[in-house]
Scaffold this motif. Structure first.
Motif, PDB file in Angstrom:
ATOM      1  N   ARG A   1      13.021   4.911  -2.876  1.00  0.00           N
ATOM      2  CA  ARG A   1      12.756   5.212  -1.464  1.00  0.00           C
ATOM      3  C   ARG A   1      11.307   4.869  -1.101  1.00  0.00           C
ATOM      4  O   ARG A   1      11.039   4.346  -0.019  1.00  0.00           O
ATOM      5  N   VAL A   2      10.373   5.178  -2.005  1.00  0.00           N
ATOM      6  CA  VAL A   2       8.965   4.866  -1.733  1.00  0.00           C
ATOM      7  C   VAL A   2       8.764   3.353  -1.664  1.00  0.00           C
ATOM      8  O   VAL A   2       8.056   2.845  -0.789  1.00  0.00           O
ATOM      9  N   ILE A   3       9.383   2.630  -2.595  1.00  0.00           N
ATOM     10  CA  ILE A   3       9.287   1.172  -2.564  1.00  0.00           C
ATOM     11  C   ILE A   3       9.859   0.647  -1.253  1.00  0.00           C
ATOM     12  O   ILE A   3       9.317  -0.270  -0.629  1.00  0.00           O
ATOM     13  N   GLY A   4      10.975   1.237  -0.813  1.00  0.00           N
ATOM     14  CA  GLY A   4      11.560   0.835   0.461  1.00  0.00           C
ATOM     15  C   GLY A   4      10.666   1.131   1.638  1.00  0.00           C
ATOM     16  O   GLY A   4      10.609   0.354   2.608  1.00  0.00           O
ATOM     17  N   ALA A   5       9.950   2.262   1.580  1.00  0.00           N
ATOM     18  CA  ALA A   5       9.038   2.613   2.664  1.00  0.00           C
ATOM     19  C   ALA A   5       7.844   1.669   2.725  1.00  0.00           C
ATOM     20  O   ALA A   5       7.314   1.376   3.806  1.00  0.00           O
ATOM     21  N   ILE A   6       7.404   1.178   1.570  1.00  0.00           N
ATOM     22  CA  ILE A   6       6.312   0.189   1.544  1.00  0.00           C
ATOM     23  C   ILE A   6       6.755  -1.073   2.270  1.00  0.00           C
ATOM     24  O   ILE A   6       5.948  -1.758   2.923  1.00  0.00           O
ATOM     25  N   GLY A   7       8.039  -1.381   2.167  1.00  0.00           N
ATOM     26  CA  GLY A   7       8.638  -2.429   2.985  1.00  0.00           C
ATOM     27  C   GLY A   7       8.102  -3.829   2.786  1.00  0.00           C
ATOM     28  O   GLY A   7       8.102  -4.632   3.716  1.00  0.00           O
ATOM     29  N   GLY A   8       7.639  -4.136   1.578  1.00  0.00           N
ATOM     30  CA  GLY A   8       7.160  -5.487   1.316  1.00  0.00           C
ATOM     31  C   GLY A   8       5.782  -5.794   1.876  1.00  0.00           C
ATOM     32  O   GLY A   8       5.331  -6.943   1.829  1.00  0.00           O
ATOM     33  N   LYS A   9       5.089  -4.776   2.413  1.00  0.00           N
ATOM     34  CA  LYS A   9       3.766  -5.014   3.021  1.00  0.00           C
ATOM     35  C   LYS A   9       2.645  -5.089   1.984  1.00  0.00           C
ATOM     36  O   LYS A   9       1.598  -5.668   2.236  1.00  0.00           O
ATOM     37  N   ALA A  10       2.849  -4.464   0.820  1.00  0.00           N
ATOM     38  CA  ALA A  10       1.826  -4.505  -0.225  1.00  0.00           C
ATOM     39  C   ALA A  10       1.761  -5.899  -0.838  1.00  0.00           C
ATOM     40  O   ALA A  10       2.747  -6.641  -0.860  1.00  0.00           O
ATOM     41  N   ARG A  11       0.594  -6.252  -1.333  1.00  0.00           N
ATOM     42  CA  ARG A  11       0.453  -7.559  -1.994  1.00  0.00           C
ATOM     43  C   ARG A  11       1.203  -7.589  -3.311  1.00  0.00           C
ATOM     44  O   ARG A  11       1.788  -8.611  -3.684  1.00  0.00           O
ATOM     45  N   ARG A  12       1.184  -6.455  -4.027  1.00  0.00           N
ATOM     46  CA  ARG A  12       1.900  -6.382  -5.301  1.00  0.00           C
ATOM     47  C   ARG A  12       2.305  -4.933  -5.537  1.00  0.00           C
ATOM     48  O   ARG A  12       1.556  -4.011  -5.228  1.00  0.00           O
ATOM     49  N   VAL A  13       3.496  -4.738  -6.074  1.00  0.00           N
ATOM     50  CA  VAL A  13       3.979  -3.401  -6.406  1.00  0.00           C
ATOM     51  C   VAL A  13       4.212  -3.328  -7.914  1.00  0.00           C
ATOM     52  O   VAL A  13       4.929  -4.154  -8.481  1.00  0.00           O
ATOM     53  N   ASN A  14       3.593  -2.338  -8.538  1.00  0.00           N
ATOM     54  CA  ASN A  14       3.734  -2.114  -9.976  1.00  0.00           C
ATOM     55  C   ASN A  14       4.262  -0.700 -10.195  1.00  0.00           C
ATOM     56  O   ASN A  14       3.862   0.236  -9.492  1.00  0.00           O
ATOM     57  N   VAL A  15       5.128  -0.522 -11.157  1.00  0.00           N
ATOM     58  CA  VAL A  15       5.690   0.796 -11.454  1.00  0.00           C
ATOM     59  C   VAL A  15       5.256   1.231 -12.844  1.00  0.00           C
ATOM     60  O   VAL A  15       5.432   0.496 -13.820  1.00  0.00           O
ATOM     61  N   ILE A  16       4.667   2.416 -12.912  1.00  0.00           N
ATOM     62  CA  ILE A  16       4.322   3.029 -14.196  1.00  0.00           C
ATOM     63  C   ILE A  16       5.301   4.170 -14.413  1.00  0.00           C
ATOM     64  O   ILE A  16       5.245   5.201 -13.753  1.00  0.00           O
ATOM     65  N   MET A  17       6.240   3.948 -15.307  1.00  0.00           N
ATOM     66  CA  MET A  17       7.306   4.915 -15.600  1.00  0.00           C
ATOM     67  C   MET A  17       7.210   5.254 -17.086  1.00  0.00           C
ATOM     68  O   MET A  17       7.822   4.601 -17.930  1.00  0.00           O
ATOM     69  N   PRO A  18       6.407   6.268 -17.441  1.00  0.00           N
ATOM     70  CA  PRO A  18       6.154   6.552 -18.862  1.00  0.00           C
ATOM     71  C   PRO A  18       7.428   6.679 -19.686  1.00  0.00           C
ATOM     72  O   PRO A  18       7.568   6.043 -20.723  1.00  0.00           O
ATOM     73  N   TYR A  19       8.359   7.524 -19.230  1.00  0.00           N
ATOM     74  CA  TYR A  19       9.670   7.584 -19.882  1.00  0.00           C
ATOM     75  C   TYR A  19      10.593   6.670 -19.105  1.00  0.00           C
ATOM     76  O   TYR A  19      10.910   6.930 -17.952  1.00  0.00           O
ATOM     77  N   LEU A  20      11.020   5.595 -19.738  1.00  0.00           N
ATOM     78  CA  LEU A  20      11.831   4.594 -19.054  1.00  0.00           C
ATOM     79  C   LEU A  20      13.187   5.176 -18.682  1.00  0.00           C
ATOM     80  O   LEU A  20      13.930   5.662 -19.542  1.00  0.00           O
ATOM     81  N   TYR A  21      13.486   5.126 -17.401  1.00  0.00           N
ATOM     82  CA  TYR A  21      14.730   5.694 -16.872  1.00  0.00           C
ATOM     83  C   TYR A  21      15.945   5.106 -17.589  1.00  0.00           C
ATOM     84  O   TYR A  21      16.072   3.894 -17.737  1.00  0.00           O
ATOM     85  N   GLU A  22      16.828   5.992 -18.053  1.00  0.00           N
ATOM     86  CA  GLU A  22      18.058   5.623 -18.758  1.00  0.00           C
ATOM     87  C   GLU A  22      17.803   4.814 -20.031  1.00  0.00           C
ATOM     88  O   GLU A  22      18.657   4.039 -20.472  1.00  0.00           O
TER      89      GLU A  22
END
Length: 393
Positions: free
Chosen positions: A121-142
């Protein structure tokens, strides 16, 4: 651990740094932000006042984000400030079960699925306006569902494809259960970071009189899945490693699985040796406690349990009991996932803070520099051990 200095600023920032720790990761995110603010305020560079460094030094890099929910349990995300042109780093702890939300009058605990949806949802709210999106997910989902056996879902690979499909360029995780899952998104950045240095540093800061050599120390893997971690650490420290494997009874099934007939040991003699028992995660804790008991029967000295993720899904009572019986001496896990106040107060627990390490990775990536030297901490571990051993010579 040295951060970027003025002389290292050979590249411009990718964009103005923006840090978005979701509610699940607020505590760790605040510490990461404090390190970034401190380091950047200490820097002085001739180009610092140019447009390229706009917003480089600030009182906080945290971007305001809200993830409210409707009474039906549905959610949304609102970014409360502009992120156009920013280099965004999202932080999420999918294992944080301490958070709740209301749904039709009932209180619902947030599951990993809920946290992952909030991230999207947060990535969707950013809506492609950021120059780059990086995700730090310490425990990798699933991450425990990272390979397919028979007719079943391949959830971790699907999740990675969802994120990259939404425009995420880099995914940084820690001690991935099986790093080969990155093959699902081969054209995007994927880094799995080992906290080996933080384990050694924390252990040596809390314990006296350890002799880190082949005659007095050994690294143990509780199963074949963690053998790579044990071999890596044993090679750096110059000590032997051992491993337990489960001998299964293939003649019968219990709850759909072949029961364990016995634990078999492969490795050197253990009498009188201190040791690190290392694994990627502690879920219920049954495996590491059973392994520690078997090690004690073989004459092991001090036993230090090190695990990147302390989930403790069955509570801490069995660890209290094992500690009181002398089965282990210290338990080390990181703050990459939610830690209960009860855990932090245990006399046998050592917390390994990863905030400085994460801040260094973010700072380096924001300048589009290589992080290879950060992902392989061989020299730092050796220096740490040599300085420790010099105190007892």
């Amino acid at each position: 651990m040295a951060q970027l200095s003025t002389k290292d600023l050979t590249t411009l920032p990718v964009g103005r740094l923006g840090l978005i720790p979701l509610e699940s990761c607020q505590s760790l995110g605040t510490k990461v932000n404090d390190w970034l603010v401190k380091w950047r305020k200490e820097r002085n560079h001739p180009e610092m006042n140019s447009f390229a460094f706009e917003g480089y030094q600030r009182d906080s890099f945290i971007v305001g984000v809200q993830t409210p929910r409707f009474g039906s349990g549905e959610g949304k995300s609102v970014v409360t400030e502009s992120v156009r042109g920013d280099d965004i780093y999202l932080m999420v702890d999918v294992c944080n079960y301490s958070l709740t939300y209301r749904i039709s009058g009932f209180t619902n605990l947030m599951s990993p699925d809920d946290h992952f949806q909030d991230l999207k949802r947060v990535i969707g709210a950013i809506g492609g306006k950021a120059r780059r999106v990086n995700v730090i997910m310490p425990y990798l989902y699933e991450s425990r569902q990272s390979k397919r056996v028979g007719r079943e879902s391949l959830d971790c690979a699907t999740a990675l494809q969802e994120l990259t499909g939404m425009g995420v360029e880099n995914i940084i995780t820690f001690d991935a259960h099986d790093a080969r899952v990155q093959n699902a998104t081969p054209l995007h950045g994927f880094e799995t970071v080992q906290p080996s240095y933080q384990f050694i540093k924390a252990l040596l800061n809390h314990e006296d009189g350890l002799r880190i050599d082949n005659d007095h120390f050994v690294i143990i893997s509780p199963d074949e899945g963690s053998m790579g971690r044990a071999i890596y650490l044993a090679n750096i420290l110059g000590v032997d490693m051992g491993m337990y494997y489960k001998r299964l009874d293939y003649s019968r099934r219990v709850n759909g699985r072949h029961p364990i007939a016995a634990y078999e040991f492969l490795g050197p003699k253990l009498e009188g040796k201190d040791m690190i028992l290392i694994d990627d995660m502690i879920s219920s804790g049954n495996t590491v406690i059973e392994t520690a008991a078997l090690l004690k029967k073989r004459g092991a000295g001090r036993i230090y349990i090190c695990s990147t993720f302390g989930l403790f899904t069955d509570g801490l009572e069995k660890f209290d009991d094992a500690y009181n019986k002398g089965l282990f001496d210290k338990l080390l896990t990181t703050n990459l996932v939610y830690q209960t106040p009860e855990l932090l107060e245990k006399p046998y627990y050592i917390n390994c803070d990863m905030s400085k390490y994460i801040a260094l990775i973010i700072d380096t990536l924001n300048h589009d520099l290589s992080v290879s030297h950060l992902l392989n901490p061989v020299d730092r571990i050796k220096n740490c051990v040599n300085n420790y051993m010099a105190r007892y010579e």
